[in-house]
Design a protein around this motif. Structure first.
Motif, PDB file in Angstrom:
ATOM      1  N   TYR A  33    -110.736  41.884 -19.028  1.00 25.36           N
ATOM      2  CA  TYR A  33    -112.047  42.477 -18.810  1.00 25.36           C
ATOM      3  C   TYR A  33    -113.123  41.659 -19.530  1.00 25.36           C
ATOM      4  O   TYR A  33    -112.887  41.156 -20.628  1.00 25.36           O
ATOM      5  CB  TYR A  33    -112.113  43.907 -19.378  1.00 25.36           C
ATOM      6  CG  TYR A  33    -110.933  44.781 -19.020  1.00 25.36           C
ATOM      7  CD1 TYR A  33    -109.724  44.655 -19.697  1.00 25.36           C
ATOM      8  CD2 TYR A  33    -111.034  45.740 -18.024  1.00 25.36           C
ATOM      9  CE1 TYR A  33    -108.642  45.451 -19.385  1.00 25.36           C
ATOM     10  CE2 TYR A  33    -109.956  46.546 -17.707  1.00 25.36           C
ATOM     11  CZ  TYR A  33    -108.764  46.397 -18.397  1.00 25.36           C
ATOM     12  OH  TYR A  33    -107.696  47.194 -18.084  1.00 25.36           O
ATOM     13  N   TYR A  48    -113.491  42.965 -14.047  1.00 22.18           N
ATOM     14  CA  TYR A  48    -112.113  43.267 -14.422  1.00 22.18           C
ATOM     15  C   TYR A  48    -111.172  42.484 -13.512  1.00 22.18           C
ATOM     16  O   TYR A  48    -111.315  42.487 -12.286  1.00 22.18           O
ATOM     17  CB  TYR A  48    -111.906  44.778 -14.310  1.00 22.18           C
ATOM     18  CG  TYR A  48    -110.519  45.254 -13.970  1.00 22.18           C
ATOM     19  CD1 TYR A  48    -110.316  46.049 -12.846  1.00 22.18           C
ATOM     20  CD2 TYR A  48    -109.433  44.957 -14.773  1.00 22.18           C
ATOM     21  CE1 TYR A  48    -109.058  46.506 -12.521  1.00 22.18           C
ATOM     22  CE2 TYR A  48    -108.173  45.417 -14.450  1.00 22.18           C
ATOM     23  CZ  TYR A  48    -107.993  46.205 -13.318  1.00 22.18           C
ATOM     24  OH  TYR A  48    -106.741  46.657 -12.998  1.00 22.18           O
ATOM     25  N   ASP A  56    -112.511  44.330  -9.780  1.00 20.95           N
ATOM     26  CA  ASP A  56    -113.776  45.062  -9.814  1.00 20.95           C
ATOM     27  C   ASP A  56    -114.819  44.169 -10.472  1.00 20.95           C
ATOM     28  O   ASP A  56    -114.720  43.900 -11.656  1.00 20.95           O
ATOM     29  CB  ASP A  56    -113.612  46.366 -10.595  1.00 20.95           C
ATOM     30  CG  ASP A  56    -114.866  47.244 -10.600  1.00 20.95           C
ATOM     31  OD1 ASP A  56    -115.945  46.768 -10.186  1.00 20.95           O
ATOM     32  OD2 ASP A  56    -114.768  48.418 -11.008  1.00 20.95           O
ATOM     33  N   PRO A  98    -103.984  48.411 -16.289  1.00 18.92           N
ATOM     34  CA  PRO A  98    -105.362  48.904 -16.282  1.00 18.92           C
ATOM     35  C   PRO A  98    -105.445  50.226 -17.027  1.00 18.92           C
ATOM     36  O   PRO A  98    -104.936  51.236 -16.573  1.00 18.92           O
ATOM     37  CB  PRO A  98    -105.664  49.083 -14.798  1.00 18.92           C
ATOM     38  CG  PRO A  98    -104.698  48.215 -14.103  1.00 18.92           C
ATOM     39  CD  PRO A  98    -103.463  48.216 -14.933  1.00 18.92           C
ATOM     40  N   THR A  99    -106.064  50.210 -18.181  1.00 17.79           N
ATOM     41  CA  THR A  99    -106.132  51.374 -19.058  1.00 17.79           C
ATOM     42  C   THR A  99    -107.374  51.274 -19.908  1.00 17.79           C
ATOM     43  O   THR A  99    -107.974  50.206 -19.995  1.00 17.79           O
ATOM     44  CB  THR A  99    -104.882  51.431 -19.959  1.00 17.79           C
ATOM     45  OG1 THR A  99    -105.065  52.453 -20.930  1.00 17.79           O
ATOM     46  CG2 THR A  99    -104.702  50.117 -20.705  1.00 17.79           C
ATOM     47  N   GLY A 100    -107.729  52.377 -20.538  1.00 23.66           N
ATOM     48  CA  GLY A 100    -108.872  52.336 -21.443  1.00 23.66           C
ATOM     49  C   GLY A 100    -108.503  51.892 -22.831  1.00 23.66           C
ATOM     50  O   GLY A 100    -109.374  51.748 -23.679  1.00 23.66           O
ATOM     51  N   GLU A 101    -107.236  51.650 -23.084  1.00 24.95           N
ATOM     52  CA  GLU A 101    -106.796  51.172 -24.392  1.00 24.95           C
ATOM     53  C   GLU A 101    -106.814  49.647 -24.386  1.00 24.95           C
ATOM     54  O   GLU A 101    -105.832  48.990 -24.058  1.00 24.95           O
ATOM     55  CB  GLU A 101    -105.396  51.694 -24.703  1.00 24.95           C
ATOM     56  CG  GLU A 101    -105.326  53.206 -24.742  1.00 24.95           C
ATOM     57  CD  GLU A 101    -103.924  53.735 -25.037  1.00 24.95           C
ATOM     58  OE1 GLU A 101    -103.653  54.881 -24.678  1.00 24.95           O
ATOM     59  OE2 GLU A 101    -103.117  52.986 -25.615  1.00 24.95           O
ATOM     60  N   LEU A 102    -107.977  49.121 -24.722  1.00 25.95           N
ATOM     61  CA  LEU A 102    -108.218  47.690 -24.610  1.00 25.95           C
ATOM     62  C   LEU A 102    -108.133  47.005 -25.966  1.00 25.95           C
ATOM     63  O   LEU A 102    -108.475  47.588 -26.995  1.00 25.95           O
ATOM     64  CB  LEU A 102    -109.612  47.440 -24.018  1.00 25.95           C
ATOM     65  CG  LEU A 102    -109.916  48.113 -22.681  1.00 25.95           C
ATOM     66  CD1 LEU A 102    -111.318  47.744 -22.214  1.00 25.95           C
ATOM     67  CD2 LEU A 102    -108.887  47.768 -21.640  1.00 25.95           C
TER      68      LEU A 102
END
Lengths: 113, 111
Positions: A33, A48, A56, A98-102
């Motif tokens: 990202y 992304y 995206d 693909p997750t919000g835990e980056l």
């Protein structure tokens, strides 16, 4: 490497010049990202990648911004005809899925004079 | 329009003085809510994920909670090393991999 690596850490350029920012994600992370953070603001989504393809790119502000990830690992964010408003910290992050835990890098600070 | 708003923008506490940070959101189809910590000159560091209303997560002096419209980050007996900017972010079901961040709350804990 152990974490997400971004180069350069600082870049000063003149208005109208071309700039490339590089991101080396955590080994094995397929999702990558790019975010942009202005002073006093939260990060703003740019693009992304899932593997080599941009899944995206809705956050790219205009056609002066372009990003690639040709081999599914290192990514380069390219900015053409830079403007003073492009000055910000450009953050790269990666994750296994693909997750919000980056996992974020420390960013590349771009200053356009 | 999907939005994430954090309050207050800045918070000063004395060491040991507990408080809460707020993150409110207007979304359609929340997939997850995330809290991050950001130190000056560094990238954000992941803290918590919350998926459904009523869920709570804890780590040391921090506890995150989630309702249908907002999340709280409770800080119990903070120490100076808790000083940082705390960011809230939401992920929508229609935008896998994309996070919408709030503007952050900058916390300063004085000894």
């Amino acid at each position: 490497g152990a974490g997400v690596s971004q180069t350069p850490s600082n870049k000063v350029t003149e208005k109208g010049k071309y700039v490339e920012l590089r991101c080396d994600p955590i080994s094995g992370h397929t999702a990558l990202y790019w975010y942009r953070q202005s002073l006093g603001q939260g990060p703003e989504f740019l693009i992304y990648f899932q593997g080599t393809g941009a899944a995206d790119d809705s956050g790219l502000p205009n056609d002066r911004f372009f990003a690639v990830r040709p081999e599914g690992s290192v990514s380069t964010l390219k900015i053409q005809r830079t403007e003073r408003g492009d000055s910000a910290v450009y953050l790269c992050a990666s994750s296994f899925i693909p997750t919000g835990e980056l996992f974020f890098g420390e960013g590349s600070r771009l200053t356009v004079l | 329009e999907d939005q994430v708003t954090q309050s207050p923008e800045a918070l000063r506490l004395q060491e040991g003085e507990s408080s809460s940070l707020n993150c409110s959101y207007t979304v359609s189809g929340l997939r997850g809510l995330f809290w991050y910590r950001q130190d000056p000159g560094k990238g954000p560091e992941f803290l918590f994920t919350l998926y459904s209303a009523g869920e709570e997560k804890e780590k040391e002096r921090l506890k995150a909670t989630l309702t249908k419209k907002e999340s709280f980050l409770h800080i119990t007996a903070p120490k100076p090393e808790d000083s940082a900017t705390y960011l809230c972010a939401v992920q929508f079901s229609s935008n896998t991999g994309k996070l919408i961040f709030g503007q952050g709350t900058t916390l300063q804990v004085k000894p």
